[in-house]
Design a protein around this motif. Structure first.
Motif: not given
Length: 66
Positions: A7-14, A49-66
């Motif tokens: 359920k929580n697999i996240k893709k990454y590029i390396y 990912y855990q830091e970004f998901s905590s919503n403690n950091i503002t103005a994080i740019r990310k990719i999304a789909e509609l």
């Protein structure tokens, strides 16, 4: 490192540059990290990912789909 489930697999590029592994989460392409090994890179990506998901950091740019 946290538990990864289907359920929580996240893709990454390396890639590897000399002795370092560099990568970013597909969802957050502006935020790169690195590690001395692939395992260390994965741990660092999970920390991001855990830091970004905590919503403690503002103005994080990310990719999304509609």
């Amino acid at each position: 490192m946290g538990t990864i489930t289907k359920k929580n697999i996240k893709k990454y590029i390396y890639w590897q540059e000399e002795d370092m592994f560099i990568g970013y989460l597909e969802e957050y392409p502006d935020y790169w990290t690195q590690g001395n090994s692939l395992e260390e890179l994965q741990e660092n990506l999970l920390d991001l990912y855990q830091e970004f998901s905590s919503n403690n950091i503002t103005a994080i740019r990310k990719i999304a789909e509609l």
